[in-house]
Motif scaffolding. Sequence first.
Motif, PDB file in Angstrom:
ATOM      1  N   PHE A  72       0.722  -1.362   0.103  1.00 49.69           N
ATOM      2  CA  PHE A  72       0.073  -0.089  -0.159  1.00 49.69           C
ATOM      3  C   PHE A  72       0.816   1.067   0.053  1.00 49.69           C
ATOM      4  N   LEU A  73       1.841   1.189   0.689  1.00 43.93           N
ATOM      5  CA  LEU A  73       2.742   2.438   1.003  1.00 43.93           C
ATOM      6  C   LEU A  73       3.678   2.600  -0.201  1.00 43.93           C
ATOM      7  N   GLY A  74       4.302   1.653  -0.846  1.00 43.08           N
ATOM      8  CA  GLY A  74       5.544   1.567  -1.475  1.00 43.08           C
ATOM      9  C   GLY A  74       6.822   1.923  -0.885  1.00 43.08           C
ATOM     10  N   MET A 126       0.801   7.630   5.219  1.00 40.37           N
ATOM     11  CA  MET A 126       0.901   8.434   4.346  1.00 40.37           C
ATOM     12  C   MET A 126       0.448   9.966   4.652  1.00 40.37           C
ATOM     13  N   LEU A 127      -0.519  10.102   5.786  1.00 37.91           N
ATOM     14  CA  LEU A 127      -0.800  11.563   6.199  1.00 37.91           C
ATOM     15  C   LEU A 127       0.485  12.022   6.863  1.00 37.91           C
ATOM     16  N   LYS A 128       1.284  11.239   7.454  1.00 33.36           N
ATOM     17  CA  LYS A 128       2.431  11.774   8.188  1.00 33.36           C
ATOM     18  C   LYS A 128       3.489  11.979   6.766  1.00 33.36           C
ATOM     19  N   GLU A 129       3.585  11.188   6.108  1.00 37.96           N
ATOM     20  CA  GLU A 129       4.644  11.600   5.095  1.00 37.96           C
ATOM     21  C   GLU A 129       4.223  12.646   4.030  1.00 37.96           C
ATOM     22  N   ASP A 130       2.883  12.884   4.143  1.00 42.09           N
ATOM     23  CA  ASP A 130       2.391  14.113   3.263  1.00 42.09           C
ATOM     24  C   ASP A 130       2.431  15.163   3.940  1.00 42.09           C
ATOM     25  N   ASP A 131       2.898  15.274   5.121  1.00 46.45           N
ATOM     26  CA  ASP A 131       2.843  16.623   6.360  1.00 46.45           C
ATOM     27  C   ASP A 131       1.654  16.880   6.659  1.00 46.45           C
ATOM     28  N   LYS A 132       0.708  15.985   6.536  1.00 52.84           N
ATOM     29  CA  LYS A 132      -0.694  16.492   7.031  1.00 52.84           C
ATOM     30  C   LYS A 132      -0.971  16.292   8.610  1.00 52.84           C
ATOM     31  N   ILE A 133       0.009  15.514   9.333  1.00 50.06           N
ATOM     32  CA  ILE A 133      -0.051  15.413  10.634  1.00 50.06           C
ATOM     33  C   ILE A 133       1.491  15.301  10.918  1.00 50.06           C
ATOM     34  N   ASN A 134       1.693  15.423  12.301  1.00 50.32           N
ATOM     35  CA  ASN A 134       3.072  15.340  12.922  1.00 50.32           C
ATOM     36  C   ASN A 134       3.184  13.969  13.591  1.00 50.32           C
ATOM     37  N   SER A 135       4.443  13.756  14.150  1.00 52.53           N
ATOM     38  CA  SER A 135       4.652  12.555  14.795  1.00 52.53           C
ATOM     39  C   SER A 135       3.723  12.183  15.923  1.00 52.53           C
TER      40      SER A 135
END
Length: 482
Positions: free
Chosen positions: A341-343, A382-391
Amino acid sequence: MSTIDHEKYEAVIGLEVHAQLLTESKAFAPVRPEYGAAPNTQVTPLCLGHPGTLPVVNENLVRYIIKMGLATKCDVAEKSIFARKNYFYPDLPKGYQISQFDTPICFGGFVDIQLEDYDKRIGITRIHMEEDAGKSIHDQDPYNTLVDLNRAGTPLIEIVSEPDLRTPQEAYAYLSKIKQIVQYLEICDGNMEEGSLRCDANVSVRPRGREKFGTRTELKNMNSFRNVERAIHYEIYRQIELIEDGGEVVQQTRLWDTSKMQSRPMRSKEEAHDYRYFPEPDLPPIRVTEKMLNDIREELPELADVRRKRFIDDYDMSIDDAVTITDSRYLADYYEDVVEFLGNPKSASNIVLSEVLRVLNERSIDIREFPVSAERVSKLVMLKEDDKINSSAMQDIFNEMLIKDNDPEELAKEMNLIQVSDSGFLEPIVDEIIENNPDEVQRFKEGKKQLIGFFIGQAMKASQGKANPKLVKDLITKKLND
């Protein structure tokens, strides 16, 4: 006793592992073996030893043992026969057990074990088919032994190792590998506490350098991997101290007492002739064709050792991470679903090894019981990698996903955790922070570049944690350097 030099001696250990198979019915009778059912409810006239009843071979008993044989590099006999193993015991109504004697179906294999400082190959003498006996219960009645025959006739395979093991730690590693293989093959659940995987250990000691084996004892009643290790350790030291005190080791079967952490004699050890083996007259020989072998070979999954190497080679994974993830076939499957899913294999291993494994360990559950699908976990990453959320938000959302089926992004909005990446919203905040902190601005321009962290922290505070830290850093850096 404290002056005894235990290093003068070497242990010789062989393990006999019984694996209870996950077939739909018993070995020779059409009744389902189910753990925990009411006593004596899963029986047929054959299980009870009634005269005139005839056994019929469960086809999956044969297929499953061949799977195990192929997975452990055994030769598979074209023809093998069943034998009657005769002995009296209250939970054996027929007075004999259907097993195999001089013609095991699988023989001459091996497994490789890994210890902290070295690897070792352990030979497998044979793997044969047999049926289980019933169960005698000694602790529920003060005067009588109770007998539950539900287990009688349950299909077993017995895996007999060569006497290649030398330490309790090697025995533990070997048993762990056998459990892993039967679970990967999905032929046994490997649960020692429920008795579906049982282990007897043959232990002897000899002076180092001597080829001849010492007199062996057989250890029984070990219901966990740790107890196998403890019992073997105890027996090695018992035999060494007995020999050093001038005594003689007697060949016998000994029970491991988990409460006292010591072994005690059970009975003298039987030899093969004591069982009066002879060919089972009611069952024909098992004949394995080349087509059958090829069909079963096609059904074999990628086993842990091969999968571990592939993960290291294809996903650039560390050895430790690969060992952890491939220990369970189902965890490895879950990980590869996340990768698909992530790649991104690295991001997938980070979430699985941290958050997913944390929950599995805290709840003492298997990945098959984990409530969050690989797809939903991937969407969160994906939300984290797209900078939509932080850690920090990612962890909060993950915990919420354990109890809610909502999409991760829906949860992020519901929990007000979506990061703001709008320059139009963030620029006024950054301008105000710079204007309100002239001293820090001056020190930054004089070379105190570490103050960038101060400005980012102020911006995150002003935005109530919603600001995208990377964008904030870029904006502050640009404005301070103008």
